[in-house]
Motif scaffolding. Structure first.
Motif, PDB file in Angstrom:
ATOM      1  N   CYS A 437      33.543  48.993  45.663  1.00 25.91           N
ATOM      2  CA  CYS A 437      32.010  48.199  45.486  1.00 25.91           C
ATOM      3  C   CYS A 437      30.907  49.567  44.963  1.00 25.91           C
ATOM      4  O   CYS A 437      30.968  50.583  44.755  1.00 25.91           O
ATOM      5  N   VAL A 438      29.834  49.409  43.918  1.00 23.91           N
ATOM      6  CA  VAL A 438      29.665  49.730  43.461  1.00 23.91           C
ATOM      7  C   VAL A 438      28.125  50.279  43.878  1.00 23.91           C
ATOM      8  O   VAL A 438      27.178  49.127  44.908  1.00 23.91           O
ATOM      9  N   ALA A 439      26.996  51.411  44.553  1.00 22.91           N
ATOM     10  CA  ALA A 439      26.115  51.415  44.846  1.00 22.91           C
ATOM     11  C   ALA A 439      25.066  50.778  44.364  1.00 22.91           C
ATOM     12  O   ALA A 439      23.645  50.094  45.337  1.00 22.91           O
ATOM     13  N   GLN A 440      24.514  50.549  42.841  1.00 29.74           N
ATOM     14  CA  GLN A 440      23.857  49.560  42.422  1.00 29.74           C
ATOM     15  C   GLN A 440      24.291  48.726  42.631  1.00 29.74           C
ATOM     16  O   GLN A 440      23.081  47.704  42.418  1.00 29.74           O
ATOM     17  N   GLY A 441      25.243  47.826  43.046  1.00 26.39           N
ATOM     18  CA  GLY A 441      25.644  46.740  43.249  1.00 26.39           C
ATOM     19  C   GLY A 441      26.294  45.372  44.495  1.00 26.39           C
ATOM     20  O   GLY A 441      26.404  46.414  45.116  1.00 26.39           O
ATOM     21  N   CYS A 443      30.116  44.354  45.659  1.00 24.02           N
ATOM     22  CA  CYS A 443      31.749  44.950  45.944  1.00 24.02           C
ATOM     23  C   CYS A 443      32.460  43.121  45.608  1.00 24.02           C
ATOM     24  O   CYS A 443      31.746  41.828  45.456  1.00 24.02           O
ATOM     25  N   ARG A 444      33.383  43.869  44.533  1.00 26.66           N
ATOM     26  CA  ARG A 444      34.958  42.843  44.112  1.00 26.66           C
ATOM     27  C   ARG A 444      36.072  43.625  44.770  1.00 26.66           C
ATOM     28  O   ARG A 444      36.605  44.682  44.781  1.00 26.66           O
ATOM     29  N   ALA A 445      37.160  42.195  44.699  1.00 27.99           N
ATOM     30  CA  ALA A 445      38.524  42.245  45.070  1.00 27.99           C
ATOM     31  C   ALA A 445      39.342  43.744  43.121  1.00 27.99           C
ATOM     32  O   ALA A 445      39.112  43.236  42.156  1.00 27.99           O
ATOM     33  N   THR A 446      39.976  44.629  43.345  1.00 29.42           N
ATOM     34  CA  THR A 446      40.224  44.856  42.625  1.00 29.42           C
ATOM     35  C   THR A 446      42.166  45.003  42.461  1.00 29.42           C
ATOM     36  O   THR A 446      41.987  45.564  43.631  1.00 29.42           O
ATOM     37  N   THR A 447      42.438  45.562  41.162  1.00 27.92           N
ATOM     38  CA  THR A 447      43.762  45.864  41.102  1.00 27.92           C
ATOM     39  C   THR A 447      44.353  46.798  40.155  1.00 27.92           C
ATOM     40  O   THR A 447      43.650  46.418  39.034  1.00 27.92           O
ATOM     41  N   GLU A 448      45.106  47.908  40.658  1.00 30.87           N
ATOM     42  CA  GLU A 448      45.614  48.605  39.432  1.00 30.87           C
ATOM     43  C   GLU A 448      46.429  48.815  39.529  1.00 30.87           C
ATOM     44  O   GLU A 448      47.440  48.387  40.489  1.00 30.87           O
ATOM     45  N   VAL A 449      47.338  48.553  38.440  1.00 30.20           N
ATOM     46  CA  VAL A 449      49.166  48.916  38.305  1.00 30.20           C
ATOM     47  C   VAL A 449      49.263  50.206  37.306  1.00 30.20           C
ATOM     48  O   VAL A 449      48.781  50.675  36.340  1.00 30.20           O
ATOM     49  N   ILE A 450      49.366  50.621  38.077  1.00 29.91           N
ATOM     50  CA  ILE A 450      49.985  51.566  37.374  1.00 29.91           C
ATOM     51  C   ILE A 450      51.768  52.322  37.120  1.00 29.91           C
ATOM     52  O   ILE A 450      52.525  52.547  38.290  1.00 29.91           O
ATOM     53  N   THR A 451      52.660  52.468  36.443  1.00 33.62           N
ATOM     54  CA  THR A 451      53.698  52.819  35.532  1.00 33.62           C
ATOM     55  C   THR A 451      54.043  54.337  36.308  1.00 33.62           C
ATOM     56  O   THR A 451      53.210  55.549  35.813  1.00 33.62           O
TER      57      THR A 451
END
Length: 456
Positions: A437-441, A443-451
């Protein structure tokens, strides 16, 4: 140290030093059950009295002349001198140890004998080397080769064995497979003759003593065909009466498997030192050891469980180093993994030490994780914004996470859960799924892929 007990006599003379020339693993070198110790050592340290004795054989340590040094995977050396001027040079090759290990070398006197000795006591007791360390002893007065006798002794002087030495090496250098004490005795021909007439009741020690007689004869310039025939005859008995039963029992427990691997590796190595080729009895070690040396076996899994519980990577490193050396010496396989890679993998598996990279959707993540089972933090960047990612593990494979980001007049946060996929010690993938979620806007689903790459 397993070996032959010192005879109960009013005075211990040369015949009490039963010559059992065989690497410590052949007779079952004493060590801790999990192969680990403090400071990354491969065995636990025992007591360190100023003197120790058994019957009339006594070890008197000169603690004031002791030298302590930490030696790691890259190898190292320790030099020291006794009060009489005897010099000791101890060398550990690269890859012989699986972790930084604090080693103490103390010159000592061996009382209760009728012959001269030069002795150094080592700690931690029972420490096992994955490759052969050496100890060179230089007395102030040269000892004729015909009168040299290398020996090992336990901390309490209750066990004495002969030390392995290359029959082609003319220097006063012995092979050290494990700790505790090692020395050089100066014996007469009469003492040596009496010594070599002694026999052990245990098959392992008795037959090893026969092999020792042959190699001792080689060092003193005996007839080559004679000592080679004697060695091979004894070696054939050792293979059938000692080594084969140990290999067949390897599947019974992981301790039995470890003992079998070390016995086979040490035996093959000893044959190489003596210049001998294939088995004299036709014993094929490869099928007997192939299953024990396979990847992902029960003993590897046990070592992983123990090292994770103890947070001690040397437990797993010791197992893996033993296995790689056995694959090379016994199975004849080319070593494709370096000692450094083995240590790095052990740290990754046992401590969860990984470096992080990746991200996705414009996010770049970096940082190091010291333990996957404990909370950790990574740093990240968006174009024009900084991100802090905080992870709270449920175990070393899953958990929850939050992010905080700000920059260029924008701020916000994410909450979600993550999982880690892949084999322990290999490259892993951390996947986080959350709601950002952005304070000025909105929310949306997020995905991070970390090696996650093993680090160490």
């Amino acid at each position: 140290m397993n070996g032959l007990s010192v005879a109960r006599r009013r005075q211990i003379t040369a015949p009490a030093l039963l010559l059992t020339l065989v690497l410590a693993a052949l007779a079952g070198c004493s060590s801790s059950g999990d192969g680990s110790a403090g400071d990354g050592a491969s065995a636990t340290s025992g007591s360190d009295p100023s003197s120790a004795s058994h019957d009339d054989l006594e070890i008197k340590r000169d603690k004031g002349a002791a030298v302590t040094k930490t030696i790691g995977v890259e190898g190292g050396s320790i030099d020291l001198k006794a009060a009489d001027g005897t010099a000791f040079a101890f060398e550990v090759p690269a890859g012989a140890l699986g972790a930084d290990t604090k080693i103490t070398a103390t010159p000592a006197e061996l009382g209760g004998t009728d012959f001269d000795t030069a002795l150094v006591m080592f700690e931690p007791s029972g420490l096992f080397f994955h490759d052969q360390a050496t100890l060179k002893i230089t007395p102030p007065t040269e000892v004729p080769r015909a009168r040299q006798l290398f020996f090992g002794i336990s901390d309490d002087a209750s066990q004495v064995v002969a030390a392995p030495a290359d029959p082609k090496d003319t220097s006063t250098t012995m092979i050290v497979a494990h700790f505790s004490g090692w020395g050089l005795a100066t014996v007469t021909d009469a003492q040596r003759s009496a010594l070599l007439e002694r026999q052990a009741s245990d098959a392992s020690d008795r037959i090893a003593s026969e092999m020792a007689t042959a190699l001792d004869d080689a060092r003193r310039g005996g007839d080559e065909q004679s000592w080679q025939d004697q060695f091979e005859e004894s070696a054939a008995k050792f293979e059938q009466e000692v080594l084969k039963p140990r290999l067949e029992a390897a599947g019974g427990s992981c301790e039995a498997t470890k003992a079998a691997i070390r016995s086979a590796t040490s035996y093959v190595s000893m044959r190489a030192v003596g210049g001998f080729g294939p088995s004299p009895s036709g014993l094929d070690l490869k099928p007997l050891l192939a299953q024990s040396l396979a990847d992902g076996g029960p003993c590897e899994k046990e070592a992983i469980a123990k090292c994770k519980a103890a947070k001690n990577p040397s437990i797993l490193a010791d197992f893996l180093l033993d296995r790689e050396r056995a694959r090379a010496l016994v199975l004849g396989q080319e070593t494709t993994v370096s000692t450094e890679a083995i240590i790095k993998r052990a740290k990754a598996v046992c401590l969860g030490v990984y470096s992080a990279s990746g991200g996705g959707s414009g996010l770049t993540v970096s940082g190091q994780i010291d333990d996957l089972s404990k909370p950790f933090t990574l740093k990240g960047e968006f174009p024009g914004a900084q991100v802090t990612l905080k992870y709270t593990p449920a175990d070393d494979r899953r958990g929850s996470y939050t992010t905080q980001f700000s920059g260029s007049g924008v701020s916000g946060s994410t909450t979600g859960s993550y999982t880690i996929a892949g084999e322990d010690g290999e490259v892993l993938t951390l996947t986080g799924n959350g709601n950002g979620c952005v304070a000025q806007g909105g929310c949306r689903a997020t995905t991070e892929v970390i090696t996650l790459t093993p680090a160490g």
